[in-house]
Design an enzyme around this catalytic site. Structure first.
Site, PDB file in Angstrom:
ATOM      1  N   HIS A 129      -2.039  -4.023   5.047  1.00  0.00           N
ATOM      2  CA  HIS A 129      -1.795  -3.570   6.421  1.00  0.00           C
ATOM      3  C   HIS A 129      -3.111  -3.253   7.117  1.00  0.00           C
ATOM      4  O   HIS A 129      -4.054  -2.779   6.489  1.00  0.00           O
ATOM      5  CB  HIS A 129      -0.870  -2.337   6.421  1.00  0.00           C
ATOM      6  CG  HIS A 129      -1.487  -1.104   5.828  1.00  0.00           C
ATOM      7  ND1 HIS A 129      -1.984  -0.086   6.612  1.00  0.00           N
ATOM      8  CD2 HIS A 129      -1.711  -0.749   4.549  1.00  0.00           C
ATOM      9  CE1 HIS A 129      -2.480   0.858   5.810  1.00  0.00           C
ATOM     10  NE2 HIS A 129      -2.325   0.482   4.567  1.00  0.00           N
ATOM     11  N   CYS A 166      -5.945   0.138   7.065  1.00  0.00           N
ATOM     12  CA  CYS A 166      -5.775   0.642   5.700  1.00  0.00           C
ATOM     13  C   CYS A 166      -6.961   1.534   5.321  1.00  0.00           C
ATOM     14  O   CYS A 166      -8.106   1.087   5.298  1.00  0.00           O
ATOM     15  CB  CYS A 166      -5.663  -0.524   4.716  1.00  0.00           C
ATOM     16  SG  CYS A 166      -5.386   0.016   3.011  1.00  0.00           S
ATOM     17  N   CYS A 217       0.838  -1.194   0.000  1.00  0.00           N
ATOM     18  CA  CYS A 217       0.000   0.000   0.000  1.00  0.00           C
ATOM     19  C   CYS A 217       0.882   1.257   0.000  1.00  0.00           C
ATOM     20  O   CYS A 217       2.001   1.250   0.506  1.00  0.00           O
ATOM     21  CB  CYS A 217      -0.908   0.005   1.224  1.00  0.00           C
ATOM     22  SG  CYS A 217      -2.092   1.389   1.232  1.00  0.00           S
ATOM     23  N   ARG A 268       2.831   5.109   6.374  1.00  0.00           N
ATOM     24  CA  ARG A 268       3.321   4.402   7.564  1.00  0.00           C
ATOM     25  C   ARG A 268       3.874   3.022   7.245  1.00  0.00           C
ATOM     26  O   ARG A 268       4.458   2.365   8.107  1.00  0.00           O
ATOM     27  CB  ARG A 268       2.188   4.279   8.589  1.00  0.00           C
ATOM     28  CG  ARG A 268       1.631   5.619   9.031  1.00  0.00           C
ATOM     29  CD  ARG A 268       0.289   5.456   9.720  1.00  0.00           C
ATOM     30  NE  ARG A 268      -0.722   4.939   8.793  1.00  0.00           N
ATOM     31  CZ  ARG A 268      -1.993   4.664   9.144  1.00  0.00           C
ATOM     32  NH1 ARG A 268      -2.388   4.842  10.388  1.00  0.00           N
ATOM     33  NH2 ARG A 268      -2.841   4.197   8.250  1.00  0.00           N
ATOM     34  N   ASP A 270       0.354   3.815   1.728  1.00  0.00           N
ATOM     35  CA  ASP A 270       0.274   4.409   3.063  1.00  0.00           C
ATOM     36  C   ASP A 270       1.667   4.816   3.576  1.00  0.00           C
ATOM     37  O   ASP A 270       2.598   4.001   3.560  1.00  0.00           O
ATOM     38  CB  ASP A 270      -0.369   3.386   4.018  1.00  0.00           C
ATOM     39  CG  ASP A 270      -0.772   4.019   5.335  1.00  0.00           C
ATOM     40  OD1 ASP A 270       0.108   4.568   6.036  1.00  0.00           O
ATOM     41  OD2 ASP A 270      -1.962   3.967   5.681  1.00  0.00           O
TER      42      ASP A 270
HETATM   43 CO    CO Z   1      -3.447   1.159   2.987  1.00  0.00          CO
END
Ligand code: CO
Length: 208
Positions: free
Chosen positions: A97, A100, A41, A45, A43
């Protein structure tokens, strides 16, 4: 974050690498032969290389919203083709994750514009596993399970590609479904039985 700070950080990193090996970047420039393709992803993080403890040259990486592998997405299909058939990686990882935002948004009714068709694929995952998911009372647990099932279905999409089917026959390429738990920092192997999945889907998707 100060953008100029990034250039300072970069120079520190260059110095650090050169202190260990003065030819570090010359070697890096000579080519790549990563063993792993990682699809994760976007993302902020979920920092692919950092969480796996790998360095430059180790892993071929593709990231998009909710780690999707769509057969009409030119970007992910090109990445799979190049990594599997040209770089000849031996492992393909789909890493989702918990927490998400993409998976969460997919299950809400808000109109998200261009993201609607992208995230609709996650609703399809929900529909495929509706019985299991609807039986989970706890919303948090249900959402986590959907993250896991989405990883599994994206792995199935990987297995449907001609490149991976050929590489499976030729060198036994393996596909792995992982989840990164942001709340603990742990990487979890979903241990999906892909030999079984592959047999089931080959019946329908196999190419000669
Ligand atoms: Co995500």
């Amino acid at each position: 974050m100060d953008i100029q700070e990034i250039f300072k950080n970069n120079q520190d990193w260059v110095n650090e690498k050169l202190n260990l090996d003065k030819d570090y970047f010359t070697k890096l420039a000579s080519g790549q032969s990563p063993e792993i393709l990682y699809i994760g992803c976007s993302d902020s993080r979920v920092t692919a290389e950092e969480l796996m403890g790998v360095g430059p040259g180790d892993v071929f990486v593709h990231r998009n919203i909710a780690n999707m592998v769509s057969n009409i997405d030119l970007a992910s299909m090109s990445v799979v083709n190049y990594a599997v058939s040209i770089l000849k990686v031996n492992h393909v990882v789909v890493c989702g994750h918990y927490y998400c935002g993409g998976v969460k948004a997919a299950m809400e009714s808000t109109d998200l514009g261009i993201l609607n068709p992208w995230l609709r694929n996650i609703r399809d995952v929900y529909r495929l596993h509706k019985e299991e998911l609807n039986a989970i009372q706890d919303e948090d647990k249900k959402y986590k399970r959907l993250v896991e099932l989405n990883v599994q279905e994206q792995c199935v999409n990987i297995l449907k590609t001609a490149d991976v089917q050929i590489a499976y026959k030729e060198r036994g390429i393996t596909v792995h479904g992982w989840v990164f738990d942001i709340s603990t920092g742990k990487l979890i192997d979903l241990n999906i039985d892909f030999d079984k999945v592959l047999k089931d889907i080959m019946e329908i998707y196999h190419l000669d």
